[in-house]
Design a protein around this motif. Structure first.
Motif, PDB file in Angstrom:
ATOM      1  N   THR A 189       0.862  -1.182   0.000  1.00 33.57           N
ATOM      2  CA  THR A 189       0.000   0.000   0.000  1.00 33.57           C
ATOM      3  C   THR A 189       0.893   1.225   0.000  1.00 33.57           C
ATOM      4  O   THR A 189       1.848   1.298   0.790  1.00 33.57           O
ATOM      5  CB  THR A 189      -0.916   0.013   1.228  1.00 33.57           C
ATOM      6  N   LEU A 190       0.604   2.176  -0.885  1.00 35.36           N
ATOM      7  CA  LEU A 190       1.418   3.385  -1.043  1.00 35.36           C
ATOM      8  C   LEU A 190       0.607   4.612  -0.677  1.00 35.36           C
ATOM      9  O   LEU A 190      -0.591   4.695  -0.977  1.00 35.36           O
ATOM     10  CB  LEU A 190       1.903   3.522  -2.491  1.00 35.36           C
ATOM     11  N   ASP A 191       1.250   5.565  -0.020  1.00 31.03           N
ATOM     12  CA  ASP A 191       0.672   6.894   0.121  1.00 31.03           C
ATOM     13  C   ASP A 191       1.622   7.896  -0.539  1.00 31.03           C
ATOM     14  O   ASP A 191       2.601   7.497  -1.165  1.00 31.03           O
ATOM     15  CB  ASP A 191       0.398   7.229   1.590  1.00 31.03           C
ATOM     16  N   GLN A 192       1.306   9.198  -0.434  1.00 31.14           N
ATOM     17  CA  GLN A 192       2.079  10.235  -1.134  1.00 31.14           C
ATOM     18  C   GLN A 192       2.245   9.842  -2.604  1.00 31.14           C
ATOM     19  O   GLN A 192       3.329   9.888  -3.175  1.00 31.14           O
ATOM     20  CB  GLN A 192       3.436  10.442  -0.471  1.00 31.14           C
ATOM     21  N   VAL A 193       1.134   9.473  -3.228  1.00 26.78           N
ATOM     22  CA  VAL A 193       1.144   8.879  -4.565  1.00 26.78           C
ATOM     23  C   VAL A 193       1.336   9.955  -5.636  1.00 26.78           C
ATOM     24  O   VAL A 193       0.790  11.063  -5.537  1.00 26.78           O
ATOM     25  CB  VAL A 193      -0.176   8.120  -4.814  1.00 26.78           C
ATOM     26  N   VAL A 194       2.106   9.595  -6.648  1.00 20.92           N
ATOM     27  CA  VAL A 194       2.290  10.437  -7.833  1.00 20.92           C
ATOM     28  C   VAL A 194       2.021   9.574  -9.056  1.00 20.92           C
ATOM     29  O   VAL A 194       2.618   8.501  -9.215  1.00 20.92           O
ATOM     30  CB  VAL A 194       3.718  11.024  -7.905  1.00 20.92           C
ATOM     31  N   LEU A 195       1.099  10.030  -9.926  1.00 22.10           N
ATOM     32  CA  LEU A 195       0.782   9.350 -11.182  1.00 22.10           C
ATOM     33  C   LEU A 195       1.058  10.293 -12.351  1.00 22.10           C
ATOM     34  O   LEU A 195       0.819  11.498 -12.245  1.00 22.10           O
ATOM     35  CB  LEU A 195      -0.699   8.916 -11.206  1.00 22.10           C
ATOM     36  N   ARG A 196       1.518   9.739 -13.444  1.00 29.08           N
ATOM     37  CA  ARG A 196       1.863  10.561 -14.611  1.00 29.08           C
ATOM     38  C   ARG A 196       0.610  11.224 -15.191  1.00 29.08           C
ATOM     39  O   ARG A 196      -0.424  10.567 -15.382  1.00 29.08           O
ATOM     40  CB  ARG A 196       2.520   9.691 -15.680  1.00 29.08           C
ATOM     41  N   ASP A 197       0.710  12.520 -15.446  1.00 28.71           N
ATOM     42  CA  ASP A 197      -0.352  13.301 -16.088  1.00 28.71           C
ATOM     43  C   ASP A 197      -1.653  13.321 -15.280  1.00 28.71           C
ATOM     44  O   ASP A 197      -2.731  13.508 -15.831  1.00 28.71           O
ATOM     45  CB  ASP A 197      -0.648  12.775 -17.502  1.00 28.71           C
ATOM     46  N   VAL A 198      -1.560  13.111 -13.982  1.00 25.31           N
ATOM     47  CA  VAL A 198      -2.737  13.177 -13.111  1.00 25.31           C
ATOM     48  C   VAL A 198      -2.494  14.269 -12.079  1.00 25.31           C
ATOM     49  O   VAL A 198      -1.494  14.239 -11.355  1.00 25.31           O
ATOM     50  CB  VAL A 198      -3.006  11.831 -12.403  1.00 25.31           C
ATOM     51  N   ARG A 199      -3.402  15.234 -12.020  1.00 20.77           N
ATOM     52  CA  ARG A 199      -3.250  16.345 -11.091  1.00 20.77           C
ATOM     53  C   ARG A 199      -3.281  15.841  -9.648  1.00 20.77           C
ATOM     54  O   ARG A 199      -3.990  14.879  -9.330  1.00 20.77           O
ATOM     55  CB  ARG A 199      -4.358  17.368 -11.292  1.00 20.77           C
ATOM     56  N   PRO A 200      -2.558  16.490  -8.745  1.00 23.42           N
ATOM     57  CA  PRO A 200      -2.578  16.076  -7.333  1.00 23.42           C
ATOM     58  C   PRO A 200      -3.976  16.041  -6.741  1.00 23.42           C
ATOM     59  O   PRO A 200      -4.279  15.194  -5.895  1.00 23.42           O
ATOM     60  CB  PRO A 200      -1.698  17.128  -6.640  1.00 23.42           C
TER      61      PRO A 200
END
Length: 620
Positions: free
Chosen positions: A68-79
């Motif tokens: 399980t991940l938090d502080q997630v970053v996805l490409r081309d997806v706004r925070p």
């Protein structure tokens, strides 16, 4: 407020007014909780880089390591649209960087929104994920890439996983994984074969850190400290030993809660233990139905969503039944028979009462019951209290000295016995019984009847058997859908004389398993797929097509009355002679259930059953 209402209003009216006020208060608390955990939910299927910090490590039902991940970053997806947490199953070989608490990693993964109910009225994973803070789930076949070392903020998580690794290194095999699960709540080392044996033998409750473990731990600590302090005359004459021992046991219980990860079951067990220990410290009656009610109110005030979960229902059903039965026994001068035999009799009675109280809830939620569960518990639970938990305390005390192997060795002997009992009992003929899922009124009626029997005084309490009998009658008359269609269109299930026939032998395994379990059918997905003939009760012809090529070459119904696709068709389907179901239509309805009758086909959707909720309204 409730006391004020009871004093101001008339005695005949005040109970109803207080009850209404409690219901309204509960609704406000539940609504507040649902909005407080609100977070972005992925509204589409995503494939690409996934970056985040590891805050959870466990195993999936397919025995894959899952993070399980938090502080997630996805490409081309706004925070603002990125989920706060995502969960990834690590398929294939886990190379690169092994999962480490607090480690920031990146991989390439497939993500999708949490799926809705597998069928109308069935288990709603969307709701479950909402309260866990999960905005997307998926998998990756790419090794993890470490981006940054642990920031050191996941202290308890890192300590828990480090202790689990140390326990399993000192005590290898399934016994070590069992010990790690009991001491730290980390069940990632347990194999699926062992988990199945524990479930079939009704010993799975020994694996989860719940009321039994918390009760055994606090009871052992309380008794040991009380004896030790009483053995020193200077302390015994100047210090109230009993409250001090209860306070120390409460501190140990809080540490156990923190170390175990603080899941819902452990929180519930801690609250119940805390209520009992505080009652001891205040010199009040510890074991009473009022204490059980207070613990339930505290748990529901903190996590109102727990009310619908099997853990809450089974835990408080067992506790309420035990307190009521032993209160009744004590009012009649306790258990009869020789003094040396009474402890064994108490174990038998408690196992029987707890088993009978939890059996309907376990059967309703898990569609199975253990025929030899009482035997397995009688052979295992006493050993858990006499050997395993005291040895776990000993191992924890010796850990700073590097001598934990002494306690773990003793603990391993007890756990090996319990695992042997689980495998033996689960291997007996007819050990596992299956049952169909009940309707929506069965469990409420059973609960109402059981509470009436436990709470009412006098012979009139036997009237509680009426709603319970009615519940079992309704359960026996349960009818399952003739046709089930998954929320993606990837799986169709048709009821036949041999059981439910599935349109595919692979894929959508979680849905297939749930459908068959809800039918009370022990068959595997491949076996159910061999029954497929494309004809539903009433002679309704159903065609299930999978893949883009099938959707692109679609030019008609091919003699079917219902046509189910797992991809959107490239041609207009409004004018077709059959009813076409595909992902675009299912996005609005969720999973579908079809019931055939003389009046025609009745269609029930998952959205009709759940209504519009925070967790099923995808934001685009």
């Amino acid at each position: 407020m409730f006391l004020l209402l009871s004093r101001v209003l008339d005695e005949a009216v005040s109970p109803f007014a207080v009850g209404l006020a409690l219901i309204l208060s509960g609704s406000v608390i539940a609504g507040t909780r649902a909005h407080r955990v609100e977070g972005p939910v992925l509204g589409w299927r995503y494939y690409g880089p996934v970056e985040g910090r590891i805050v959870g490590i466990d195993r999936s039902a397919s025995d894959k390591v899952r993070i399980t991940l938090d502080q997630v970053v996805l490409r081309d997806v706004r925070p603002s649209r990125t989920p706060r947490r995502v969960r990834l199953s690590l398929h294939g070989t886990v190379a690169g960087s092994d999962p480490v608490p607090g480690l920031r990693v990146m991989t390439t993964g497939h993500l999708s929104p949490p799926s809705g109910p597998v069928e109308p009225g069935g288990f709603d994973f969307q709701r479950h994920a909402w309260f866990l803070g999960l905005g997307a789930v998926g998998y990756t076949r790419v090794p993890l890439l470490a981006l940054a070392r642990s920031d050191g903020k996941q202290v308890l998580f890192a300590t828990r996983m480090g202790l689990s690794a140390r326990v399993q290194a000192e005590l290898p095999g399934e016994a070590g994984a069992f010990a790690a699960a009991i001491m730290t709540g980390d069940r990632a080392g347990m194999g699926q074969e062992t988990l199945t044996a524990l479930r079939v033998s009704n010993l799975a409750h020994l694996l989860a850190i719940s009321g039994l473990h918390m009760g055994l731990l606090t009871g052992f600590i309380f008794a040991a400290l009380r004896i030790a302090l009483s053995a020193v005359p200077w302390i015994a004459l100047r210090v109230p030993v009993k409250p001090v021992a209860a306070g120390m046991a409460l501190i140990v219980a809080a540490g156990y809660l923190a170390l175990s990860g603080g899941n819902v079951a452990t929180e519930r067990a801690f609250v119940m233990a805390a209520v009992v220990l505080v009652a001891v410290m205040l010199n009040r009656r510890a074991f009473s139905l009022r204490a059980v009610a207070l613990a339930a109110i505290i748990v529901l005030a903190l996590r109102p969503e727990a009310l619908l979960g099997p853990g809450f229902q089974m835990s408080f059903a067992a506790t309420t039944a035990l307190v009521a039965i032993f209160g009744w026994i004590n009012a009649r001068d306790g258990l009869k028979g020789p003094r040396w035999l009474r402890p064994a009799m108490a174990v038998v009675v408690s196992s029987m009462v707890a088993g009978l109280a939890t059996a309907p809830f376990a059967a309703a939620h898990f569609n199975q019951f253990a025929h030899y569960g009482l035997l397995a518990n009688l052979l295992s639970v006493p050993l858990m209290g006499v050997v395993v938990m005291p040895a776990a305390v000993l191992a924890a005390c010796l850990l700073p000295l590097g001598l934990e192997w002494i306690g773990l060795w003793i603990m391993g002997l007890g756990l090996e016995w319990i695992l042997g009992v689980a495998h033996f009992v689960s291997g007996l003929d007819g050990a596992r019984g299956t049952v169909v899922s009940p309707g929506p009124f069965v469990l409420p009626l059973l609960t109402l009847g059981g509470l009436f029997v436990a709470l009412w005084q006098g012979r009139a309490r036997m009237l509680g058997a009426v709603p319970m009998v009615l519940a079992f009658i309704l359960w026996s008359q349960t009818t399952r859908p003739d046709v089930l269609i998954s929320d993606t269109g990837g799986l169709v299930g048709v009821m036949t004389d041999k059981g439910r026939a599935l349109s595919a032998g692979r894929g959508a395994g979680f849905i297939a398993q749930n459908w068959l379990e809800n039918d009370g059918d022990p068959a595997e997905q491949l076996q159910a797929a061999e029954r497929w003939a494309g004809v539903a009760p009433g002679g309704i012809a159903i065609a299930a097509l999978r893949g883009k090529r099938a959707a692109e070459t679609l030019d008609g119904c091919d003699g079917a009355e219902w046509l189910v696709l797992n991809t959107s068709p490239t041609i207009a389907t409004e004018e077709m002679a059959c009813r076409v179901v595909h992902p675009a239509t299912l996005l609005k309805t969720g999973a579908l259930a079809l019931y055939h009758s003389e009046k025609g086909v009745r269609v029930v959707s998952a959205r009709q059953m759940t209504g519009a909720r925070l967790w099923n309204m995808r934001r685009r």
